[in-house]
Design an enzyme around this catalytic site. Structure first.
Site, PDB file in Angstrom:
ATOM      1  N   LYS A   1      25.716  25.084  -9.895  1.00  0.00           N
ATOM      2  CA  LYS A   1      26.010  26.317  -9.190  1.00  0.00           C
ATOM      3  C   LYS A   1      27.178  26.131  -8.233  1.00  0.00           C
ATOM      4  CE  LYS A   1      22.099  25.126  -7.696  1.00  0.00           C
ATOM      5  NZ  LYS A   1      22.410  23.671  -7.661  1.00  0.00           N
TER       6      LYS A   1
ATOM      7  N   TYR B   1      36.089  13.640 -21.247  1.00  0.00           N
ATOM      8  CA  TYR B   1      35.148  14.744 -21.419  1.00  0.00           C
ATOM      9  C   TYR B   1      35.119  15.190 -22.880  1.00  0.00           C
ATOM     10  CZ  TYR B   1      35.524  15.121 -16.300  1.00  0.00           C
ATOM     11  OH  TYR B   1      35.525  14.877 -14.954  1.00  0.00           O
TER      12      TYR B   1
END
Length: 329
Positions: A97, A58
């Site tokens: 979300k 990442y």
């Protein structure tokens, strides 16, 4: 038009099947990298986006100067951490979300967004779909008279104990996974917030898998009552109704997973049982979300779902958990 170059932080199934293809298909967007420890998973993205390079970590993706914006589809409990890291790395960021597990956590994201001048938002795609824009327009225009009641239901069946939605340590629970839809849709369409709220829940192994929430909502159109049912242990169903004094708006089939669960359509019911139905068979709400985000990045066009909007829905979820009464059936 400047192309926004995207990286995806993690090779989740949702990113592979929904958002990755949406980024690849969107006008003014290009998928240029996917971060994963698995080259095999990245190869699945490269099958439709051959130019997407493999970032092995990442951190490597966030440090890539060729990336403008990052999409974060990681498990819920990692959203705040990696949204902040993306902003600190100078990337615009769109995060799945719920963007946080508790409303106060979003304050740090708002501060980082404002400090950086970058675009940061929750990937609440339904607000970009014309069926929900139409619902809000009709309600505001008085097409159903005075709004009195909203009912929202979202269910699907998932009893896999290994799935992140069923694990407390990864922020599982039906309210976090799909309550963001039933709560957020009502808030978006009406501009109202809860002033009274009660909830009943069923839990399995520390995770809420069913919730029924009743509220009184207050907004620019006055007060109305609200009811929501979400569960991860029942047959697939998605339906929302807005009931007024002279009519009703109904979204059933695909109000949340438009043209995936079922056809996206909205019904307007008025006197003498007259019904107007609008259908949207070709709209990909994930793609239009990416395109809207790109306009915000390039032109400063306001994004339809701000971090402040996301905080309001999360505050409602937090309230529902605080008031939860455990029941058994």
């Amino acid at each position: 038009m400047k192309t926004v170059k995207w990286g995806i932080l993690g090779a989740s199934n949702f990113a592979l099947n929904r958002m990755g293809p949406a980024i690849h298909a969107a006008h003014g967007a290009e998928l240029v990298a996917v971060a994963s420890s698995s080259a095999e998973k990245v190869a699945e993205f490269q099958a439709f986006a051959p130019a997407a390079r493999h970032a092995k970590t990442y951190e490597a993706l966030l440090s890539d100067p060729g990336i403008d914006a990052v999409y974060v589809p990681l498990p819920n409990h990692l959203h705040v951490e990696w949204t902040l890291k993306a902003l600190e790395a100078g990337k615009h960021v769109l995060t799945e979300k719920p963007i946080a597990l508790h409303a106060p956590e979003i304050d740090a994201l708002i501060a980082a967004r404002d400090r950086s001048g970058l675009v940061a938002a929750e990937a609440y795609m339904i607000v970009h779909h014309p069926q929900w824009q139409r619902a809000r327009e009709w309600i505001a225009a008085g097409e159903i008279g005075t709004l009195r009641h909203v009912d929202a239901q979202f269910s699907f069946y998932l009893d896999d104990s290994g799935n992140i939605r069923n694990r407390p340590e990864t922020g599982g629970g039906s309210l976090r996974d799909i309550g963001v839809y039933t709560f957020g849709a009502a808030r978006f369409a009406t501009g109202a917030e809860p002033v009274e709220l009660s909830s009943r829940v069923i839990r399995e192994k520390g995770v809420e898998i069913w919730a029924q929430v009743a509220a009184t909502m207050q907004g620019p159109l006055g007060r109305y009552t609200y009811n929501s049912m979400t569960t991860m242990r029942a047959y697939n169903r998605q339906v929302v109704t807005f009931q007024g004094t002279t009519g009703m708006i109904r979204l059933e089939g695909g109000p949340f997973n438009a043209n995936v669960h079922d056809m996206a359509e909205i019904e307007l019911h008025k006197g003498m049982n007259r019904t107007l139905i609008e259908r949207f068979p070709t709209v990909n709400q994930y793609q239009v979300q990416v395109e809207a985000f790109g306009r915000s990045v390039r032109e400063g066009v306001p994004f339809a779902w701000t971090l402040e909007n996301a905080k309001g829905t999360q505050a409602m979820i937090d309230w529902a958990y605080r008031e939860a009464v455990d029941v058994t059936i």
